[in-house]
Design an enzyme around this catalytic site. Structure first.
Site, PDB file in Angstrom:
ATOM      1  N   CYS A  91      37.161  55.821  59.977  1.00 53.64           N
ATOM      2  CA  CYS A  91      36.715  54.687  59.163  1.00 53.64           C
ATOM      3  C   CYS A  91      37.659  54.364  58.015  1.00 53.64           C
ATOM      4  O   CYS A  91      37.267  53.699  57.044  1.00 53.64           O
ATOM      5  CB  CYS A  91      35.300  54.947  58.641  1.00 53.64           C
ATOM      6  SG  CYS A  91      34.076  55.131  59.957  1.00 53.64           S
ATOM      7  N   CYS A  95      37.082  59.202  55.801  1.00 57.32           N
ATOM      8  CA  CYS A  95      37.160  59.866  57.097  1.00 57.32           C
ATOM      9  C   CYS A  95      38.174  59.155  57.990  1.00 57.32           C
ATOM     10  O   CYS A  95      38.402  57.945  57.853  1.00 57.32           O
ATOM     11  CB  CYS A  95      35.794  59.876  57.774  1.00 57.32           C
ATOM     12  SG  CYS A  95      34.567  60.898  56.935  1.00 57.32           S
ATOM     13  N   CYS A 146      26.080  57.746  60.527  1.00 55.57           N
ATOM     14  CA  CYS A 146      27.099  58.797  60.524  1.00 55.57           C
ATOM     15  C   CYS A 146      27.306  59.338  59.111  1.00 55.57           C
ATOM     16  O   CYS A 146      27.350  60.554  58.898  1.00 55.57           O
ATOM     17  CB  CYS A 146      28.411  58.233  61.075  1.00 55.57           C
ATOM     18  SG  CYS A 146      29.720  59.469  61.248  1.00 55.57           S
ATOM     19  N   CYS A 171      29.352  54.957  51.204  1.00 54.93           N
ATOM     20  CA  CYS A 171      28.957  55.924  52.222  1.00 54.93           C
ATOM     21  C   CYS A 171      27.461  56.260  52.177  1.00 54.93           C
ATOM     22  O   CYS A 171      26.936  56.899  53.084  1.00 54.93           O
ATOM     23  CB  CYS A 171      29.761  57.209  52.077  1.00 54.93           C
ATOM     24  SG  CYS A 171      29.482  58.066  50.525  1.00 54.93           S
TER      25      CYS A 171
END
Length: 244
Positions: free
Chosen positions: A214, A211, A131, A237
């Protein structure tokens, strides 16, 4: 056409940065304040070649303010993963306006890649690395394409980052970490001294904001970044090398 080709061949191009530049710049700016280093770089060697990348997270204002003080025309890149807190988007606009940046660039995930690899928009729940790659890493690569260097807001005191250098090479570009040796206390002090607004979610228990799916609230005594990807063996990330 032959004349044009010869003219193009004679145009001088600036060589990319490499390991020697990291050594040279590290030595050049040893003992130099962050503000003085940024001013010298942004008006000198990096002028027109660099962008500042910001998440507009809980500590972003300090570095952004120093960049703006040096040169408000430096492009500022923000990656909208389309899973960002609304509070972060509002904070981005407030802070960019307050600091007077003239070139805020917003990049989003490629909709074709999302349709192929995250049609349900739930990839974060079973493959957070994938993602992040779709929603952060790929858009940043596109955003950085015109630049030879970029400015990162990483700090050495953050979980898992250890001794962070001021300069490094990342995918063929010079990456500058102006706050590499700053402490959390110094960051907090600069907020007050400069009158910078805090991220609105910080007071609600979010000392590190990413985000929505998360990012979770952090309890007293926990590491400030423990709310990122809670329950996963993941601390970055993918934009930054996890070795730091």
């Amino acid at each position: 056409m032959a004349d044009l080709a010869r003219q193009l061949d004679t145009i001088e191009t600036t060589p990319p940065f490499g390991a020697d530049d990291v050594v040279r710049l590290t030595a050049k700016y040893e003992g130099v304040s962050t503000e003085a280093m940024l001013a010298d770089l942004l008006h000198g060697e990096l002028k027109g070649r660099v962008a500042s990348v910001s998440s507009f997270g809980s500590e972003s204002a300090v570095l952004l303010a120093m960049v703006a003080d040096a040169d408000k025309d430096v492009p500022v890149i923000f990656i909208n993963t389309q899973k960002i807190f609304g509070e972060t988007l509002a904070y981005r606009d407030e802070l960019a306006e307050k600091l007077g940046f003239t070139d805020l660039r917003v990049f989003r995930p490629d909709p074709r890649l999302l349709a192929a690899k995250d049609a349900t928009s739930l990839r974060w729940s079973f493959d957070p690395d994938g993602c992040c790659d779709l929603r952060k890493v790929e858009p940043l690569r596109r955003a950085l394409a015109p630049f030879d260097a970029w400015i990162s807001g990483r700090k050495g005191f953050q979980a898992g980052r250890g001794a962070l250098p001021r300069f490094e090479i990342d995918e063929g570009r010079l990456k500058v970490n102006p706050l590499a040796d700053w402490t959390r206390e110094a960051i907090d002090a600069r907020f007050g001294a400069a009158g910078l607004p805090r991220h609105p979610l910080e007071a609600q228990g979010y000392p590190s904001v990413g985000c929505v799916p998360c990012t979770s609230q952090v309890q007293p005594g926990e590491d400030p970044r423990s709310g990122r990807w809670r329950g996963w063996d993941k601390t970055e990330c993918g934009i930054h090398d996890p070795a730091f």
